[in-house]
Write an enzyme that holds these catalytic residues in place. Structure first.
Site, mmCIF file in Angstrom:
data_model
loop_
_atom_site.group_PDB
_atom_site.id
_atom_site.type_symbol
_atom_site.label_atom_id
_atom_site.label_comp_id
_atom_site.label_asym_id
_atom_site.label_seq_id
_atom_site.Cartn_x
_atom_site.Cartn_y
_atom_site.Cartn_z
ATOM 1 N N ARG A 163 -10.674 41.857 20.331
ATOM 2 C CA ARG A 163 -10.977 41.234 21.631
ATOM 3 C C ARG A 163 -11.525 42.231 22.645
ATOM 4 O O ARG A 163 -11.277 42.115 23.846
ATOM 5 C CB ARG A 163 -9.734 40.537 22.208
ATOM 6 C CG ARG A 163 -9.223 39.362 21.392
ATOM 7 C CD ARG A 163 -10.227 38.216 21.379
ATOM 8 N NE ARG A 163 -9.708 37.042 20.710
ATOM 9 C CZ ARG A 163 -9.818 36.817 19.389
ATOM 10 N NH1 ARG A 163 -10.409 37.690 18.599
ATOM 11 N NH2 ARG A 163 -9.332 35.706 18.860
ATOM 12 N N SER A 235 -7.447 30.963 24.056
ATOM 13 C CA SER A 235 -6.249 31.788 24.299
ATOM 14 C C SER A 235 -6.375 32.442 25.671
ATOM 15 O O SER A 235 -7.369 33.106 25.952
ATOM 16 C CB SER A 235 -6.138 32.897 23.252
ATOM 17 O OG SER A 235 -6.032 32.356 21.954
ATOM 18 N N GLU A 331 -6.933 37.347 28.535
ATOM 19 C CA GLU A 331 -8.149 37.503 27.722
ATOM 20 C C GLU A 331 -9.444 37.172 28.480
ATOM 21 O O GLU A 331 -10.394 37.951 28.443
ATOM 22 C CB GLU A 331 -8.061 36.635 26.454
ATOM 23 C CG GLU A 331 -9.275 36.811 25.567
ATOM 24 C CD GLU A 331 -9.370 35.796 24.442
ATOM 25 O OE1 GLU A 331 -8.637 35.962 23.471
ATOM 26 O OE2 GLU A 331 -10.179 34.861 24.537
HETATM 27 P P1 FAD Z 1 -18.925 33.214 28.942
HETATM 28 O O1 FAD Z 1 -17.598 32.600 29.209
HETATM 29 O O2 FAD Z 1 -20.110 32.605 29.581
HETATM 30 O O3 FAD Z 1 -18.847 34.762 29.316
HETATM 31 C C1 FAD Z 1 -17.760 35.552 28.892
HETATM 32 C C2 FAD Z 1 -18.036 37.010 29.300
HETATM 33 O O4 FAD Z 1 -19.178 37.489 28.563
HETATM 34 C C3 FAD Z 1 -18.422 37.164 30.781
HETATM 35 O O5 FAD Z 1 -17.906 38.391 31.236
HETATM 36 C C4 FAD Z 1 -19.937 37.175 30.760
HETATM 37 O O6 FAD Z 1 -20.509 37.884 31.841
HETATM 38 C C5 FAD Z 1 -20.229 37.897 29.445
HETATM 39 N N1 FAD Z 1 -21.491 37.467 28.856
HETATM 40 C C6 FAD Z 1 -21.802 36.233 28.384
HETATM 41 N N2 FAD Z 1 -23.049 36.230 27.881
HETATM 42 C C7 FAD Z 1 -23.548 37.471 28.044
HETATM 43 C C8 FAD Z 1 -24.789 38.103 27.749
HETATM 44 N N3 FAD Z 1 -25.789 37.431 27.165
HETATM 45 N N4 FAD Z 1 -24.960 39.409 28.079
HETATM 46 C C9 FAD Z 1 -23.957 40.095 28.691
HETATM 47 N N5 FAD Z 1 -22.767 39.559 28.997
HETATM 48 C C10 FAD Z 1 -22.559 38.272 28.673
HETATM 49 N N6 FAD Z 1 -12.703 33.386 21.235
HETATM 50 C C11 FAD Z 1 -12.459 34.000 20.054
HETATM 51 O O7 FAD Z 1 -12.719 35.194 19.908
HETATM 52 N N7 FAD Z 1 -11.912 33.327 19.014
HETATM 53 C C12 FAD Z 1 -11.604 32.014 19.092
HETATM 54 O O8 FAD Z 1 -11.109 31.442 18.129
HETATM 55 C C13 FAD Z 1 -11.859 31.334 20.313
HETATM 56 N N8 FAD Z 1 -11.536 30.032 20.444
HETATM 57 C C14 FAD Z 1 -11.772 29.396 21.631
HETATM 58 C C15 FAD Z 1 -11.430 28.048 21.753
HETATM 59 C C16 FAD Z 1 -11.634 27.361 22.943
HETATM 60 C C17 FAD Z 1 -11.256 25.906 23.045
HETATM 61 C C18 FAD Z 1 -12.221 28.039 24.043
HETATM 62 C C19 FAD Z 1 -12.503 27.311 25.317
HETATM 63 C C20 FAD Z 1 -12.556 29.391 23.936
HETATM 64 C C21 FAD Z 1 -12.327 30.076 22.739
HETATM 65 N N9 FAD Z 1 -12.634 31.441 22.582
HETATM 66 C C22 FAD Z 1 -12.420 32.075 21.386
HETATM 67 C C23 FAD Z 1 -13.212 32.205 23.709
HETATM 68 C C24 FAD Z 1 -14.743 32.041 23.848
HETATM 69 O O9 FAD Z 1 -15.199 30.942 23.113
HETATM 70 C C25 FAD Z 1 -15.494 33.288 23.387
HETATM 71 O O10 FAD Z 1 -15.066 34.407 24.111
HETATM 72 C C26 FAD Z 1 -16.996 33.137 23.546
HETATM 73 O O11 FAD Z 1 -17.656 34.222 22.929
HETATM 74 C C27 FAD Z 1 -17.439 33.073 25.005
HETATM 75 O O12 FAD Z 1 -18.803 32.708 25.032
HETATM 76 P P2 FAD Z 1 -19.480 32.145 26.341
HETATM 77 O O13 FAD Z 1 -20.934 32.077 26.091
HETATM 78 O O14 FAD Z 1 -18.824 30.899 26.769
HETATM 79 O O15 FAD Z 1 -19.166 33.326 27.378
HETATM 80 N N1 EPU Z 2 2.894 30.208 17.524
HETATM 81 C C1 EPU Z 2 4.012 29.873 18.265
HETATM 82 N N2 EPU Z 2 3.883 28.929 19.230
HETATM 83 C C2 EPU Z 2 2.706 28.292 19.483
HETATM 84 C C3 EPU Z 2 1.562 28.635 18.716
HETATM 85 C C4 EPU Z 2 1.684 29.606 17.741
HETATM 86 O O1 EPU Z 2 5.094 30.407 18.077
HETATM 87 O O2 EPU Z 2 2.679 27.463 20.388
HETATM 88 C C5 EPU Z 2 3.005 31.268 16.508
HETATM 89 C C6 EPU Z 2 2.916 30.727 15.094
HETATM 90 O O3 EPU Z 2 3.968 31.265 14.357
HETATM 91 C C7 EPU Z 2 1.623 31.278 14.549
HETATM 92 C C8 EPU Z 2 1.306 32.446 15.462
HETATM 93 O O4 EPU Z 2 1.980 32.193 16.697
HETATM 94 O O5 EPU Z 2 1.764 31.722 13.245
HETATM 95 C C9 EPU Z 2 -0.180 32.601 15.708
HETATM 96 O O6 EPU Z 2 -0.715 31.376 16.195
HETATM 97 P P1 EPU Z 2 -2.199 30.903 15.845
HETATM 98 O O7 EPU Z 2 -2.434 31.016 14.377
HETATM 99 O O8 EPU Z 2 -2.403 29.588 16.506
HETATM 100 O O9 EPU Z 2 -3.118 31.997 16.508
HETATM 101 P P2 EPU Z 2 -3.051 32.825 17.875
HETATM 102 O O10 EPU Z 2 -2.566 34.187 17.593
HETATM 103 O O11 EPU Z 2 -2.337 32.058 18.945
HETATM 104 C C10 EPU Z 2 -5.429 33.802 17.604
HETATM 105 C C11 EPU Z 2 -6.624 33.967 18.480
HETATM 106 C C12 EPU Z 2 -7.435 32.693 18.525
HETATM 107 C C13 EPU Z 2 -7.894 32.375 17.101
HETATM 108 C C14 EPU Z 2 -6.659 32.236 16.190
HETATM 109 C C15 EPU Z 2 -7.048 32.092 14.744
HETATM 110 C C16 EPU Z 2 -6.018 35.631 20.125
HETATM 111 C C17 EPU Z 2 -5.632 35.915 21.543
HETATM 112 N N3 EPU Z 2 -6.193 34.351 19.824
HETATM 113 O O12 EPU Z 2 -4.602 32.826 18.225
HETATM 114 O O13 EPU Z 2 -8.569 32.920 19.343
HETATM 115 O O14 EPU Z 2 -8.644 31.196 17.062
HETATM 116 O O15 EPU Z 2 -5.848 33.420 16.299
HETATM 117 O O16 EPU Z 2 -7.505 33.312 14.257
HETATM 118 O O17 EPU Z 2 -6.165 36.546 19.346
HETATM 119 C C18 EPU Z 2 -9.250 32.897 21.629
HETATM 120 O O18 EPU Z 2 -9.361 34.119 21.573
HETATM 121 O O19 EPU Z 2 -9.573 32.238 22.665
HETATM 122 C C19 EPU Z 2 -8.732 32.150 20.479
HETATM 123 C C20 EPU Z 2 -8.504 30.836 20.501
#
Ligand code: FAD
Ligand code: EPU
Length: 335
Positions: A163, A235, A331
């Protein structure tokens, strides 16, 4: 390029925070970037480079110029079984994953359903279900605001970590990404290392990139709320990383603690477990709350402003620190 004034950002952030931008520019070509930066009226104002707005929290109205990255295009170069992709920063990440899968280009199928743009993917090195961008990223190109030059940075120069990247550290607010380069393969190498995936795909003989993508999409849909109906930023906290010694002390005290070993010997703790144990899951505070299925996803149930979201986040951080002595880092980027 169109430059608008006093624009609502509510539809441009997945937390649906009702904030406004003083100026808003839609960037559809690389030349637009130079044009905006050369505009004397905008030169001294703060800038926000915006993709899909899925990883930001707007604390209030943005007093500067938002550069909404809408660059489009995908180029592909074939080299044996390798496919080298040049993807414009404004391409939608999830659509890219689905496109690659349909073409038989593998390597990012585990990253299906992550909202946002391709250009933002390197910022926090997006990761999910056993794969992260670092596994396929070759380089990033864009505009360096310090040197005022177009530059190409290798994946190594991007300093990708859990991250994080150079764009969240030494080069924060200094680089506008216009294109990312990925190395994919026509050879399937399904990654089912993540425990939750294994459970869904227990019959390992029939595992394909398509079935992995389907499983990831299903697991995500069952765990994470859809931001279109329950506005959120994924997250809200990173999973904290502690030393092996600290982890083993915590584990003795809290045997149920969920942990993952890291390659460097340190240990990652499940933030969601820590938050759930503190009793936050499903709770609401005014118009914001913690999702009932995922304890680290904060949801805007009304028209909450950034301050309300952050007040809840702070209360959670406080109780996790008191109970476990662990500090949770937010995050999304705060503006
Ligand atoms: P923005 O929110 O628009 O920007 C985020 C940051 O990046 C800002 O600081 C912005 O200035 C910068 N930025 C954006 N574009 C550029 C560019 N072209 N050049 C320079 N800087 C830039 N993240 C994960 O890693 N794993 C996940 O599983 C995951 N699941 C998600 C689920 C949900 C429901 C949501 C809402 C978010 C999730 N995220 C996850 C977080 C998010 O999707 C990612 O961080 C994604 O890469 C953000 O993209 P964005 O275009 O929306 O960025
Ligand atoms: N858990 C709980 N309570 C909850 C949810 C989860 O106790 O309410 C425990 C479970 O035991 C589970 C563990 O936490 O095994 C991990 O949960 P999960 O697999 O849902 O993943 P996470 O660690 O919460 C991370 C990333 C996600 C990514 C998933 C899958 C971060 C901060 N988040 O979530 O990324 O999709 O793993 O790889 O690393 C994001 O960054 O926005 C994001 C959604």
């Amino acid at each position: 390029m169109t430059l608008l004034e006093d624009v609502s950002l509510q539809e441009f952030n997945t937390l649906s925070i009702p904030a406004r931008a003083a100026y808003f520019a839609e960037v559809v070509s690389a030349a637009d970037i130079e044009r905006i930066l050369a505009n004397p009226a905008l030169a001294t104002l703060p800038r926000l480079v915006l993709g899909g707005g899925s990883n930001i929290v707007l604390r209030g109205d943005f007093p500067g110029v938002v550069l909404h990255i809408a660059l489009r295009g995908i180029e592909v170069e074939e080299n044996g079984t390798q496919r080298l992709l040049k993807v414009a920063a404004g391409e939608n990440w999830d659509a890219l994953v689905r496109h690659c899968l349909a073409q038989g280009w593998y390597g990012i199928e585990n990253l299906i359903s992550i909202p946002g743009s391709a250009g933002a993917a390197p910022i926090q090195n997006i990761g999910a279900y056993g794969v992260e961008l670092a596994d396929v990223l070759v380089a990033v190109s864009g505009w360096d605001l310090n040197t005022q030059q177009w530059r190409r940075l290798s994946a190594e120069q991007c300093q990708l970590g859990y991250r994080t990247s150079v764009f969240k550290a030494a080069m924060q607010d200094r680089f506008i990404i216009t294109e990312i380069e990925l190395r994919l393969s026509t050879e399937a190498q399904p990654n089912v290392s993540y425990a939750a995936l294994n459970e869904v795909l227990s019959d390992s003989e029939s595992v394909t990139p398509e079935s992995v993508a389907e499983a990831v999409a299903a697991v995500r849909a069952s765990r994470l709320p859809d931001y279109r109906t329950e506005p959120n930023a994924g997250s809200f906290f990173k999973n904290p990383i502690v030393s092996a010694g600290r982890a083993s002390v915590l584990k003795q005290q809290f045997p149920q603690l969920v942990t993952w070993p890291m390659a460097d010997g340190r240990v990652k703790l499940a933030a969601a477990w820590l938050v759930e144990q503190c009793g936050w899951k499903g709770r609401r505070q005014g118009e914001v709350g913690i999702h009932p299925r995922q304890a680290i996803v904060l949801v805007n149930y009304g028209r909450a402003k950034g301050a309300e979201v952050l007040a809840l986040a702070e209360a959670i951080q406080h109780s996790v620190a008191e109970t476990f002595g662990v500090s949770l880092e937010i995050e999304p980027r705060l503006y």
